[in-house]
Design a protein around this motif. Structure first.
Motif, PDB file in Angstrom:
ATOM      1  N   VAL A 140       0.839  -1.199   0.000  1.00  0.00           N
ATOM      2  CA  VAL A 140       0.000   0.000   0.000  1.00  0.00           C
ATOM      3  C   VAL A 140       0.877   1.253   0.000  1.00  0.00           C
ATOM      4  N   PHE A 141       1.905   1.252   0.823  1.00  0.00           N
ATOM      5  CA  PHE A 141       2.809   2.404   0.905  1.00  0.00           C
ATOM      6  C   PHE A 141       3.491   2.660  -0.436  1.00  0.00           C
ATOM      7  N   TYR A 144       0.595   3.689  -3.128  1.00  0.00           N
ATOM      8  CA  TYR A 144      -0.199   4.908  -2.962  1.00  0.00           C
ATOM      9  C   TYR A 144       0.601   6.096  -2.459  1.00  0.00           C
ATOM     10  N   TYR A 145       1.633   5.843  -1.688  1.00  0.00           N
ATOM     11  CA  TYR A 145       2.422   6.970  -1.178  1.00  0.00           C
ATOM     12  C   TYR A 145       3.563   7.270  -2.146  1.00  0.00           C
TER      13      TYR A 145
END
Lengths: 187, 142
Positions: A140-141, A144-145
């Motif tokens: 996820v990091f 999306y980041y």
């Protein structure tokens, strides 16, 4: 191949050159690697220590950079592996066990950062993400980041594309559950 | 479908990563460490060293043959940087793990008894293997 990568390829074993390159890499990626490390270990001081170790490791491994991947992918991979090694280490596990004791003692929790996060509303998403299991959290990091494409994430984590897709889907489900529960709790 | 992570980057920047940056102090610490241990050789992969030892265990080989042998074994560490292979060969020679003999204009490398010991140690059980490898890596790293 960008300029930095050509530079790395040329530097070979020249110590001065390698030092300049590390300087440049710390300037370009220092914060990103620190945030990545934080995502894994959820503690600022530890994340800073790990980031320091990661750049030293990168320095040592520079001559082994073979331009098969971009330099960015290559250092993220070193960083991700380094953090996971730390989480597997005896030292880390000992600390977490020691911290668990605090759960049974009615005094200030060592998870101060967590507490603050939980209390403010805008933090619920961040809180939910940082509490996902690691295999979901890292992906996820990165997606999306760091906004990395799945192909790169696959190279960094050594996880195949379909597994990454499944994990992202599962992470969304977990997050929705969590946010829903939070909402119910606050209502 | 609404993606719950859509504004994650923004949210994280404002919350958990607010003012979290890799400080100059930390960067300097990295530079200091680098300067304290100016190891002339970077950490070679143990597999690479072992592959070299295995290559020459029965027949003496010259550098170019060793590098082709490594490519066949899919060890591409020296691709486009064959120079480093010679650095490593010199180093192993200095540590008396290999010995070399000129034949015409080519230098042939052979394992010494010490090199054979390292190789044998590598093939034994894991505990011993790690010890022997650690020593070898340490010897070759400084």
């Amino acid at each position: 191949m960008n300029e930095l990568e050509q530079w790395v390829a040329r530097a070979e074993n020249d110590v001065d050159e390698r030092e300049h390159i590390i300087d440049q890499l710390m300037h370009d990626y220092g914060d990103a690697i620190l945030h990545l490390a934080y995502t894994y270990v959820k503690n600022r001081a530890t994340a800073e220590d790990l980031t320091q170790e990661i750049f030293i490791k990168i320095y040592e491994k520079l001559p082994q950079f073979n331009r098969k991947a971009t330099i960015k992918t290559w250092i993220y991979r070193i960083a991700s592996n380094h953090c996971k090694d730390y989480l597997r280490s005896w030292h880390y596990r000992k600390i977490t066990i020691n911290n668990k004791i605090w759960d049974y003692i009615p005094c200030q929790s060592p998870y101060v950062e967590d507490e603050i996060m939980r209390k403010s509303e805008g933090h619920s998403l961040t809180y939910a993400v940082t509490n996902l299991p690691i295999k979901y959290r890292e992906i996820v990091f990165l997606h999306y980041y760091e906004e990395l494409p799945l192909v790169e994430i696959s190279k960094i984590t050594n996880v195949n594309m379909n597994t990454i897709k499944t994990r992202l889907k599962r992470a969304k489900e977990l997050l929705k559950d969590k946010l829903l529960k939070e909402g119910l709790k606050n209502a | 479908m609404h993606d719950p992570f859509n504004n994650l980057k923004q949210v994280m920047k404002e919350t958990v990563f607010k003012d979290v940056s890799f400080s100059d102090e930390r960067k300097n610490a990295v530079k200091e460490t680098i300067n304290q241990n100016p190891s002339p050789f970077h950490s070679w992969k143990i597999e690479t060293i072992i592959a070299i030892l295995v290559a020459i265990q029965h027949t003496p080989m010259h550098g170019y043959a060793i590098s082709t042998h490594l490519f066949q074994k899919n060890d591409l560490i020296f691709q486009n940087k064959e120079g480093e292979l010679y650095t490593l060969l010199h180093l192993l020679e200095n540590k008396s793990i290999l010995t070399s003999k000129w034949d015409g204009d080519k230098k042939y490398y052979t394992l010494t008894s010490k090199g054979k010991k390292h190789l044998a140690g590598y093939r034994q059980d894991n505990v011993k293997r790690d010890l022997s490898l650690k020593q070898l890596i340490e010897e070759v790293s400084f």
